[in-house]
Motif scaffolding. Structure first.
Motif, PDB file in Angstrom:
ATOM      1  N   PRO A   1       0.835  -1.218   0.000  1.00 64.02           N
ATOM      2  CA  PRO A   1       0.000   0.000   0.000  1.00 64.02           C
ATOM      3  C   PRO A   1       0.860   1.255   0.000  1.00 64.02           C
ATOM      4  CG  PRO A   1      -0.635  -1.509   1.763  1.00 64.02           C
ATOM      5  CD  PRO A   1       0.664  -1.998   1.233  1.00 64.02           C
TER       6      PRO A   1
ATOM      7  N   ARG B   1      -7.124   2.169  -5.208  1.00 70.62           N
ATOM      8  CA  ARG B   1      -6.120   1.837  -4.189  1.00 70.62           C
ATOM      9  C   ARG B   1      -4.748   2.333  -4.660  1.00 70.62           C
ATOM     10  NH1 ARG B   1      -5.827  -1.728  -0.029  1.00 70.62           N
ATOM     11  NH2 ARG B   1      -7.670  -2.913  -0.646  1.00 70.62           N
TER      12      ARG B   1
ATOM     13  N   GLU C   1      -0.881  -9.039  -6.018  1.00 70.15           N
ATOM     14  CA  GLU C   1      -0.934  -9.394  -4.603  1.00 70.15           C
ATOM     15  C   GLU C   1      -0.434  -8.217  -3.782  1.00 70.15           C
ATOM     16  OE1 GLU C   1      -0.090 -13.611  -3.417  1.00 70.15           O
ATOM     17  OE2 GLU C   1       1.566 -12.626  -2.355  1.00 70.15           O
TER      18      GLU C   1
ATOM     19  N   ARG D   1       0.403  -6.758  -0.188  1.00 70.97           N
ATOM     20  CA  ARG D   1       0.717  -7.154   1.190  1.00 70.97           C
ATOM     21  C   ARG D   1       1.239  -5.951   1.965  1.00 70.97           C
ATOM     22  NH1 ARG D   1       0.934 -12.540   2.481  1.00 70.97           N
ATOM     23  NH2 ARG D   1       0.585 -14.000   0.748  1.00 70.97           N
ATOM     24  N   SER D   2       1.213  -6.065   3.272  1.00 67.54           N
ATOM     25  CA  SER D   2       1.700  -4.973   4.110  1.00 67.54           C
ATOM     26  C   SER D   2       3.192  -4.754   3.907  1.00 67.54           C
ATOM     27  CB  SER D   2       1.395  -5.253   5.585  1.00 67.54           C
ATOM     28  OG  SER D   2       1.951  -6.502   5.988  1.00 67.54           O
TER      29      SER D   2
ATOM     30  N   ASP E   1       1.288  -9.262   5.743  1.00 67.49           N
ATOM     31  CA  ASP E   1      -0.095  -9.730   5.726  1.00 67.49           C
ATOM     32  C   ASP E   1      -0.734  -9.428   4.377  1.00 67.49           C
ATOM     33  OD1 ASP E   1       0.156 -10.527   8.353  1.00 67.49           O
ATOM     34  OD2 ASP E   1      -0.586  -8.614   9.143  1.00 67.49           O
TER      35      ASP E   1
ATOM     36  N   ILE F   1      -3.381  -8.179   1.969  1.00 70.88           N
ATOM     37  CA  ILE F   1      -4.445  -7.178   2.000  1.00 70.88           C
ATOM     38  C   ILE F   1      -5.452  -7.408   0.878  1.00 70.88           C
ATOM     39  CG2 ILE F   1      -4.934  -4.705   1.781  1.00 70.88           C
ATOM     40  CD1 ILE F   1      -2.153  -4.202   2.970  1.00 70.88           C
ATOM     41  N   GLU F   2      -4.959  -7.719  -0.295  1.00 71.93           N
ATOM     42  CA  GLU F   2      -5.835  -7.950  -1.441  1.00 71.93           C
ATOM     43  C   GLU F   2      -5.096  -8.769  -2.480  1.00 71.93           C
ATOM     44  OE1 GLU F   2      -8.606  -5.495  -4.666  1.00 71.93           O
ATOM     45  OE2 GLU F   2      -7.002  -4.441  -3.608  1.00 71.93           O
TER      46      GLU F   2
END
Length: 265
Positions: free
Chosen positions: A65, A100, A129, A131-132, A138, A140-141
């Protein structure tokens, strides 16, 4: 039982091979409906004889992100090997839908663009993919996406940013599909010393997300001097909808080039 259909477009007969009666029903509906319904009961698959994506390049694009946007943020991202990106919600996501902000890895995008070519990268679906953290964070989407825009540095061709749109199975996507030419070695016109005038290198189609073609096959093997192929002449999956005029020329065999020495004579 497989079914063979003959259809004539611009004085040429297309031979469309289908695997089942369900595919035949899909083709009949495509002749009368201006667009395909996302809720069609018939599964959409790549058909025999039409291009399908090479599984060699079936790669998951990794992302994390990104909280904010702006030129300074983008410059910092690129400095540490990350490429600022955005994921939109299909076509209307560009007007404020489910957006996003993410960053992807520059090296991964550069590798894919180098192996595929820019226009082929922009007509290829990928799993994305988010991820954090890259690799171990983790999840996320995870979503299938189509690269929509890719900005490259004018001097170095280094990626500057990339935009994706989500591509679930029910989506209808506008795609600039690249063309691939074959049959140059047997084309009557080219064998006479004429040359190929390529007018279109990509064609605009509305494609169901499950059958976005990697390219459109253009057969030159029967073209003679002065002849051309227009968009309506090309054989494509019957579920694709051309969103340009079918009469627009794609390629033409021109007369033999005249050298400077021949002009002087």
């Amino acid at each position: 039982m497989a079914t063979l259909i003959h259809r004539t477009l611009s004085n040429r007969t297309l031979h469309l091979r289908f695997f089942s009666q369900a595919a035949l029903a899909l083709d009949k509906s495509s002749l009368t409906s201006p667009s395909l319904s996302p809720s069609s009961p018939f599964p959409l698959t790549y058909l025999e004889g039409f291009p399908k994506p090479d599984p060699k390049y079936a790669e998951t694009i990794l992302a994390i992100p990104r909280a904010t946007s702006g030129k300074s943020i983008a410059a910092k991202e690129r400095k540490v090997g990350r490429l600022p990106s955005i994921v939109f919600e299909q076509e209307d996501g560009q007007h404020g839908g489910n957006k996003r902000l993410i960053s992807v890895q520059i090296n991964q995008i550069r590798k894919l663009v180098k192996h595929l070519g820019q226009s082929f990268f922009l007509s290829r679906l990928f799993d994305l993919e988010v991820r954090s953290e890259f690799g171990t964070g983790d999840l996320i989407e995870k979503v299938r996406v189509l690269p929509r825009k890719l900005h490259l540095h004018a001097g170095t061709d280094a990626p500057l940013n990339v935009t994706f749109i989500r591509a679930p199975s029910h989506a209808l996507l506008k795609v600039d599909v690249p063309v691939v030419f074959r049959g140059e070695d047997v084309s009557p016109g080219l064998r006479k010393g004429s040359y190929l005038n390529i007018i279109k290198r990509t064609l605009k189609f509305r494609c169901p997300a499950d059958i976005v073609p990697p390219y459109i096959d253009v057969d030159l093997s029967e073209l003679d001097v002065g002849q051309k192929l227009v968009m309506g002449d090309l054989e494509v999956h019957p579920a694709l909808k051309l969103i340009q005029s079918k009469d627009e020329p794609v390629v033409k065999i021109m007369g033999a080039r005249v050298s400077d020495q021949q002009r002087k004579k």
